[in-house]
Motif scaffolding. Structure first.
Motif, PDB file in Angstrom:
ATOM      1  N   ASN A 261      29.465  -0.905   0.215  1.00  0.00           N
ATOM      2  CA  ASN A 261      28.020  -0.848   0.481  1.00  0.00           C
ATOM      3  C   ASN A 261      27.221  -1.250  -0.760  1.00  0.00           C
ATOM      4  O   ASN A 261      26.218  -1.982  -0.657  1.00  0.00           O
ATOM      5  N   LEU A 262      27.645  -0.771  -1.926  1.00  0.00           N
ATOM      6  CA  LEU A 262      26.969  -1.166  -3.165  1.00  0.00           C
ATOM      7  C   LEU A 262      27.159  -2.655  -3.429  1.00  0.00           C
ATOM      8  O   LEU A 262      26.235  -3.340  -3.890  1.00  0.00           O
ATOM      9  N   LEU A 263      28.354  -3.158  -3.123  1.00  0.00           N
ATOM     10  CA  LEU A 263      28.613  -4.592  -3.302  1.00  0.00           C
ATOM     11  C   LEU A 263      27.713  -5.417  -2.390  1.00  0.00           C
ATOM     12  O   LEU A 263      27.130  -6.425  -2.813  1.00  0.00           O
ATOM     13  N   GLY A 264      27.563  -4.993  -1.135  1.00  0.00           N
ATOM     14  CA  GLY A 264      26.687  -5.705  -0.212  1.00  0.00           C
ATOM     15  C   GLY A 264      25.243  -5.678  -0.663  1.00  0.00           C
ATOM     16  O   GLY A 264      24.534  -6.689  -0.588  1.00  0.00           O
ATOM     17  N   ASP A 265      24.792  -4.523  -1.139  1.00  0.00           N
ATOM     18  CA  ASP A 265      23.409  -4.419  -1.612  1.00  0.00           C
ATOM     19  C   ASP A 265      23.187  -5.287  -2.842  1.00  0.00           C
ATOM     20  O   ASP A 265      22.152  -5.954  -2.973  1.00  0.00           O
ATOM     21  N   GLY A 266      24.182  -5.294  -3.726  1.00  0.00           N
ATOM     22  CA  GLY A 266      24.055  -6.136  -4.916  1.00  0.00           C
ATOM     23  C   GLY A 266      24.088  -7.613  -4.593  1.00  0.00           C
ATOM     24  O   GLY A 266      23.336  -8.405  -5.179  1.00  0.00           O
ATOM     25  N   LEU A 267      24.938  -8.016  -3.650  1.00  0.00           N
ATOM     26  CA  LEU A 267      24.981  -9.419  -3.243  1.00  0.00           C
ATOM     27  C   LEU A 267      23.672  -9.851  -2.601  1.00  0.00           C
ATOM     28  O   LEU A 267      23.221 -10.988  -2.795  1.00  0.00           O
ATOM     29  N   ARG A 268      23.062  -8.950  -1.855  1.00  0.00           N
ATOM     30  CA  ARG A 268      21.756  -9.284  -1.264  1.00  0.00           C
ATOM     31  C   ARG A 268      20.735  -9.560  -2.363  1.00  0.00           C
ATOM     32  O   ARG A 268      19.942 -10.503  -2.270  1.00  0.00           O
ATOM     33  N   ASP A 269      20.749  -8.750  -3.416  1.00  0.00           N
ATOM     34  CA  ASP A 269      19.806  -8.950  -4.516  1.00  0.00           C
ATOM     35  C   ASP A 269      20.032 -10.288  -5.210  1.00  0.00           C
ATOM     36  O   ASP A 269      19.080 -10.927  -5.667  1.00  0.00           O
ATOM     37  N   VAL A 270      21.294 -10.700  -5.298  1.00  0.00           N
ATOM     38  CA  VAL A 270      21.621 -11.922  -6.034  1.00  0.00           C
ATOM     39  C   VAL A 270      21.462 -13.172  -5.173  1.00  0.00           C
ATOM     40  O   VAL A 270      20.954 -14.194  -5.631  1.00  0.00           O
ATOM     41  N   LEU A 271      21.878 -13.091  -3.897  1.00  0.00           N
ATOM     42  CA  LEU A 271      21.941 -14.277  -3.056  1.00  0.00           C
ATOM     43  C   LEU A 271      20.662 -14.546  -2.271  1.00  0.00           C
ATOM     44  O   LEU A 271      20.367 -15.701  -1.962  1.00  0.00           O
ATOM     45  N   ASP A 272      19.917 -13.504  -1.914  1.00  0.00           N
ATOM     46  CA  ASP A 272      18.721 -13.695  -1.095  1.00  0.00           C
ATOM     47  C   ASP A 272      17.607 -14.290  -1.950  1.00  0.00           C
ATOM     48  O   ASP A 272      17.152 -13.662  -2.906  1.00  0.00           O
TER      49      ASP A 272
END
Length: 279
Positions: A261-272
């Motif tokens: 879940n933290l990985l998904g949230d972090g990827l959203r911050d980086v990729l979006d």
């Protein structure tokens, strides 16, 4: 752009923590292929129900099996079921969602109604139906969780794609005579890949929970192969006498889901791109 992305990765605390926890889980699963402190399936009645110690870090169960070795091997079982289930969901759901967004009309309505029908059968109920036909096992758990993931990815893909079909660069591609398939592959999917990646990490975490739940009720990974869910089921009989039997597999599930879940949230911050602009 690469430098900016690297700075975003370093500045995202959630991404770094998620990567660390998820990396630890993956490393533990891979190491279990070649080494475990003890045999995860070997019985040793003389060593049964031992508390955590230097010899058995997580203690032993009612059959004398080393709990730490079982948790390591269970990590691979959970990982493999989740990878296949998410791959099945993406492999079928993304094309269906892209087709619904590209064609619209009757095809869109038909695909969405099929999605609604699939949502009426959650993973556990689907697993019960599949088990009644083919019998319990990890493969059937993969199929059940994968079927549940299909409508999730179909809806996400359709929703993210709809707005792009009215954009100028898509209209220009149509005027140039490119087909819907070519436009989807070259313009639509590359612009929604960040959405799909984030959703995949979320579904991965949910798949781990679903696999543990299916194994807990006897529909997932079958003995003698260790599974976190099956370990929790076996531990409930000894919850007061040997709490470590439930604590360690429970912590493994919790940390795996938290890390993803933290990985998904972090990827959203980086990729979006919208989040990057706000930052």
């Amino acid at each position: 752009m690469i430098a900016a992305t690297f700075r975003s990765v370093r500045s995202s605390r959630n991404l770094m923590i998620g990567l660390a926890i998820t990396g630890l889980m993956v490393a533990m699963a891979l190491v279990s292929f070649v080494w475990t402190p003890h045999s995860p399936t070997g019985l040793n009645i003389l060593s049964k129900m031992q508390a955590p110690s230097a010899r058995h870090l997580f203690g032993t169960d009612a059959f004398g099996r080393d709990v730490f070795s079982m948790v390591m091997t269970g990590a691979w079982n959970s990982l493999s079921v989740s990878i296949v289930a998410v791959a099945v969901g993406m492999g079928a759901g993304v094309p269906l969602g892209a087709l619904a967004a590209a064609r619209g009309g009757v095809i869109d309505g038909l695909i969405m109604r099929m999605n609604d029908l699939a949502f009426a059968f959650p993973a556990l109920l689907t697993a019960v139906i599949i088990t009644a036909i083919f019998g319990p096992g990890a493969i059937n758990a993969m199929i059940a969780i994968g079927i549940f993931n299909v409508p999730v990815f179909a809806r996400i893909t359709r929703g993210a794609s709809l707005g792009l079909w009215s954009r100028d660069f898509v209209r220009a591609a149509r005027c140039a005579g490119r087909s819907d398939v070519a436009i989807t592959l070259s313009h639509i999917l590359p612009n929604i890949n960040h959405v799909l990646v984030v959703q995949a990490t979320i579904q991965f975490a949910l798949a781990i929970v679903a696999e543990a739940g299916l194994s807990y009720v006897g529909l997932g990974t079958q003995p003698p192969q260790p599974s976190w869910g099956k370990m929790l089921n076996d531990a409930q009989t000894y919850i007061y006498d040997a709490p470590w039997l439930a604590i360690f597999p429970g912590l493994a599930i919790t940390l795996a889901v938290l890390g993803l879940n933290l990985l998904g949230d972090g990827l959203r911050d980086v990729l979006d791109p919208r989040v990057r602009r706000q930052r």
